[in-house]
Design an enzyme around this catalytic site. Structure first.
Site, short mmCIF file in Angstrom:
data_model
loop_
_atom_site.label_atom_id
_atom_site.label_comp_id
_atom_site.label_asym_id
_atom_site.label_seq_id
_atom_site.Cartn_x
_atom_site.Cartn_y
_atom_site.Cartn_z
N ASP A 99 43.60 51.14 38.89
CA ASP A 99 42.69 50.56 38.21
C ASP A 99 41.37 50.62 39.16
O ASP A 99 41.37 50.36 40.40
CB ASP A 99 43.12 49.03 38.00
CG ASP A 99 43.68 48.94 36.66
OD1 ASP A 99 43.75 49.90 35.86
OD2 ASP A 99 44.23 47.67 36.32
N ASP A 112 47.59 66.10 12.24
CA ASP A 112 48.16 65.38 13.32
C ASP A 112 49.60 65.61 13.50
O ASP A 112 50.41 66.08 12.54
CB ASP A 112 48.02 63.90 12.95
CG ASP A 112 47.88 62.95 13.96
OD1 ASP A 112 47.12 62.04 14.19
OD2 ASP A 112 49.16 62.81 14.79
N ASN A 113 50.20 65.66 14.46
CA ASN A 113 51.44 65.86 14.82
C ASN A 113 52.35 64.56 14.63
O ASN A 113 53.62 64.69 14.90
CB ASN A 113 51.83 66.66 16.00
CG ASN A 113 51.67 65.92 17.35
OD1 ASN A 113 51.26 64.48 17.38
ND2 ASN A 113 51.99 66.21 18.34
N LEU A 114 51.72 63.28 14.40
CA LEU A 114 52.41 61.90 14.31
C LEU A 114 53.23 61.76 15.38
O LEU A 114 54.03 60.74 15.26
CB LEU A 114 53.19 62.14 12.81
CG LEU A 114 52.48 62.41 11.51
CD1 LEU A 114 53.56 62.54 10.45
CD2 LEU A 114 51.40 61.32 11.18
N ASN A 167 35.85 51.46 26.46
CA ASN A 167 37.28 51.04 26.24
C ASN A 167 37.09 50.46 24.70
O ASN A 167 36.85 49.29 24.42
CB ASN A 167 37.57 49.72 27.23
CG ASN A 167 37.80 50.17 28.44
OD1 ASN A 167 37.05 50.78 29.24
ND2 ASN A 167 39.22 49.88 28.81
N SER A 188 36.16 60.63 27.94
CA SER A 188 36.46 59.29 28.31
C SER A 188 35.49 59.02 29.60
O SER A 188 35.66 59.73 30.25
CB SER A 188 37.76 59.28 28.63
OG SER A 188 38.23 57.85 29.20
N TYR A 214 45.78 62.53 33.25
CA TYR A 214 45.19 62.34 31.85
C TYR A 214 43.75 62.48 31.94
O TYR A 214 43.14 63.31 31.29
CB TYR A 214 45.61 60.89 31.43
CG TYR A 214 44.59 60.12 30.40
CD1 TYR A 214 44.52 61.07 29.00
CD2 TYR A 214 43.51 59.51 30.78
CE1 TYR A 214 43.54 60.48 28.17
CE2 TYR A 214 42.61 58.98 29.88
CZ TYR A 214 42.68 59.55 28.46
OH TYR A 214 41.50 59.01 27.60
N ILE A 256 41.32 55.67 16.81
CA ILE A 256 39.97 55.82 16.76
C ILE A 256 39.79 56.85 15.69
O ILE A 256 38.95 56.81 14.77
CB ILE A 256 39.45 56.50 18.02
CG1 ILE A 256 39.71 55.62 19.13
CG2 ILE A 256 37.71 56.85 17.91
CD1 ILE A 256 39.30 56.07 20.69
N GLY A 304 45.58 58.65 14.13
CA GLY A 304 45.71 57.48 15.27
C GLY A 304 44.37 56.65 15.12
O GLY A 304 43.77 56.44 14.38
N ARG A 335 46.75 46.44 39.52
CA ARG A 335 47.65 47.71 38.85
C ARG A 335 47.11 48.97 39.66
O ARG A 335 45.99 49.23 39.88
CB ARG A 335 47.21 47.75 37.53
CG ARG A 335 48.09 48.81 36.58
CD ARG A 335 47.97 48.80 35.29
NE ARG A 335 46.58 49.09 34.62
CZ ARG A 335 46.25 49.02 33.55
NH1 ARG A 335 47.19 49.02 32.49
NH2 ARG A 335 44.96 49.61 33.04
N LYS A 385 40.94 65.29 30.46
CA LYS A 385 39.55 65.05 30.06
C LYS A 385 38.43 65.95 30.58
O LYS A 385 37.49 66.47 30.21
CB LYS A 385 39.19 63.81 29.91
CG LYS A 385 40.09 62.95 28.79
CD LYS A 385 40.12 63.18 27.80
CE LYS A 385 40.80 62.72 26.47
NZ LYS A 385 40.91 63.40 25.55
C1 UD1 Z 1 41.79 53.35 31.06
C2 UD1 Z 1 40.75 54.34 31.20
C3 UD1 Z 1 40.22 54.81 29.99
C4 UD1 Z 1 41.57 55.29 29.07
C5 UD1 Z 1 42.72 54.49 29.07
C6 UD1 Z 1 43.67 54.90 28.06
C7 UD1 Z 1 39.06 54.03 32.93
C8 UD1 Z 1 37.91 53.28 33.45
N1 UD1 Z 1 39.50 53.58 31.71
O1 UD1 Z 1 41.35 52.34 30.54
O2 UD1 Z 1 39.36 55.84 29.86
O3 UD1 Z 1 41.12 55.83 27.96
O4 UD1 Z 1 42.93 53.90 30.23
O5 UD1 Z 1 44.78 53.95 28.39
O6 UD1 Z 1 39.62 54.41 33.60
N2 UD1 Z 1 44.89 44.52 31.99
C9 UD1 Z 1 45.51 43.38 32.56
N3 UD1 Z 1 46.85 43.16 31.86
C10 UD1 Z 1 47.46 44.24 31.04
C11 UD1 Z 1 46.82 45.33 30.54
C12 UD1 Z 1 45.40 45.65 31.04
O7 UD1 Z 1 44.95 42.72 33.17
O8 UD1 Z 1 48.53 44.10 30.48
C13 UD1 Z 1 43.46 44.81 32.73
C14 UD1 Z 1 43.61 46.22 33.21
O9 UD1 Z 1 43.65 46.07 34.90
C15 UD1 Z 1 42.00 46.57 33.13
C16 UD1 Z 1 41.62 45.86 31.83
O10 UD1 Z 1 42.65 44.91 31.53
O11 UD1 Z 1 41.22 45.98 33.91
C17 UD1 Z 1 41.63 46.99 30.76
O12 UD1 Z 1 42.76 47.90 30.90
P1 UD1 Z 1 43.25 48.82 29.89
O13 UD1 Z 1 43.31 48.28 28.40
O14 UD1 Z 1 44.68 49.35 30.22
O15 UD1 Z 1 41.93 50.16 30.06
P2 UD1 Z 1 41.74 50.86 31.30
O16 UD1 Z 1 42.83 51.01 32.24
O17 UD1 Z 1 40.22 50.29 31.57
#
Ligand code: UD1
Length: 343
Positions: free
Chosen positions: A298, A31-33, A179, A125, A150, A12, A10, A295, A154
């Site tokens: 979020d 890994d189960n791929l 992130n 996480s 999810y 990471i 994967g 979203r 954790k």
């Molecule tokens: C979340 C979790 C993280 C988890 C991950 C797995 C939290 C704080 N974080 O990350 O622990 O491992 O999900 O998926 O709970 N965004 C946009 N447009 C997009 C995609 C994202 O604007 O198309 C914005 C989101 O609203 C957010 C930021 O980008 O503000 C990061 O989003 P994303 O990459 O999805 O990660 P998290 O939601 O922070």
């Protein structure tokens, strides 16, 4: 010394395998791929010159896990990445998440005791903090009720490790990732989302390369300087390096208590618009995006206090946001080249 890396093909996991091999550890990947490709093995070998040993195993299956450990009596320690990780999918299919993420951990812990393996690094996480009441978030910041199945897996996995730590010889390092983004500088390994990505960076790079029409920025009415949400983005290679520090600390018996927790981030938060601007600067591509409503689920802002990881693990994230966005872009371009060649 043989390290079992579950989920090692994967995102990471693959970067961590590279760093382990650089430190001369022998690596066995299980890994189960389900969310990765077997080709990753060759790409790891392309970077390090060493093909990791590999077994296709579903670790949520008890007998399959037992078989893996029986075939490899020389495993010395484990880095456990294998898990389902999509927040949205976990809301739609909660039982899949509980079954996969909890059973695999339980199976591994049972086999560790049976085979007298004492050291495990666990992928946790920052999602366990939810929208924390204090920023930056410290390891002692209270855990909030999970917002998604999810996130709940954790939290429960952390509790399982703690409870088991009280009655077994197993010691653990639980790493709470913020992130993780970016890719290896070789552009041979990176993030490979299946289908339409949920996460910000793959969505940005896929939009820039022409796979997606435009990025949806989820909300610009947050209580942040530019109104978009803030996260602590960390380069995946920095994150991989932290795993080496964590496993060495366990193997050297330097941990103070059986179960330790570390925040892994840079300590700096960036907004969605700042990430977009960094990407545009580093790639030279103007990104198409539209502001949308928030979203659901979020949080507004989160970033790490990394003091503990810096002091205790002797590790610090070295790569900045521009390194992250550039390496992610180089990886997307590499994928496009492969596609053009029909691979
Ligand atoms: C979340 C979790 C993280 C988890 C991950 C797995 C939290 C704080 N974080 O990350 O622990 O491992 O999900 O998926 O709970 N965004 C946009 N447009 C997009 C995609 C994202 O604007 O198309 C914005 C989101 O609203 C957010 C930021 O980008 O503000 C990061 O989003 P994303 O990459 O999805 O990660 P998290 O939601 O922070």
């Amino acid at each position: 010394m043989k390290i079992l890396v579950t989920g090692g093909t994967g995102f990471i996991g693959s970067h961590t395998v590279v760093e382990l091999q650089k430190q001369k550890f022998e690596v066995l990947i299980a890994d189960n791929l389900s969310n990765s490709s077997i080709d990753v093995l060759d790409n790891i070998a392309g970077i390090t010159g060493v093909l990791p040993d590999f077994e296709k195993v579903d670790l949520s299956e008890r007998e399959a896990t037992a078989g893996l450990f029986n075939r490899h009596p020389d495993i010395k320690a484990i880095i456990h990445f294998a898990a389902s990780k999509s927040v949205g999918e976990s809301v739609d299919f909660p039982l899949k998440y509980y079954r996969n993420n909890l059973n695999s951990l339980i199976n591994i812990l049972e086999e560790m005791t049976k085979h007298e393996i004492h050291d495990i690094v666990f992928s946790s996480s920052c999602t366990v903090y939810g929208q924390a009441d204090e920023l930056p978030v410290r390891e002692t910041t209270p855990i909030k009720p999970a917002w998604s199945p999810y996130g709940n897996t954790k939290q429960i996995c952390e509790e399982i490790i703690r409870d088991n730590g009280r009655v077994s010889k197993i010691q653990a390092s639980m790493l709470r990732y913020f992130n993780p983004i970016g890719a290896h500088e070789s552009a041979l390994i990176g993030e490979l989302p299946l289908g339409v990505p949920n996460n910000l960076i793959p969505y940005i790079t896929q939009t820039a390369i022409g796979i997606r029409d435009y990025l949806r920025v989820w909300g610009d009415d947050y209580n942040t300087p530019d109104g978009t949400a803030i996260r602590d983005y960390i380069h995946v290679v920095d994150l991989a390096e932290a795993h080496i520090a964590a496993i060495n600390r366990l193997l050297d018996g330097k941990n103070e208590v059986p179960v330790e927790v570390f925040n892994l981030g840079t300590g700096k938060g960036y907004s969605v618009l700042e990430v977009i601007h960094s990407f545009e600067k580093m790639s030279g591509v103007k990104l198409k995006y539209k502001i949308q409503n928030r979203r659901p689920g979020d949080i507004e802002k989160v970033w790490a206090d990394t003091t503990r990881a810096n002091k205790v693990l002797g590790w610090v994230a070295k790569r900045g946001l521009d390194d992250m966005t550039l390496s992610a872009w180089n990886w997307e371009k590499h994928l496009a080249e492969l596609k053009n060649k029909g691979k």
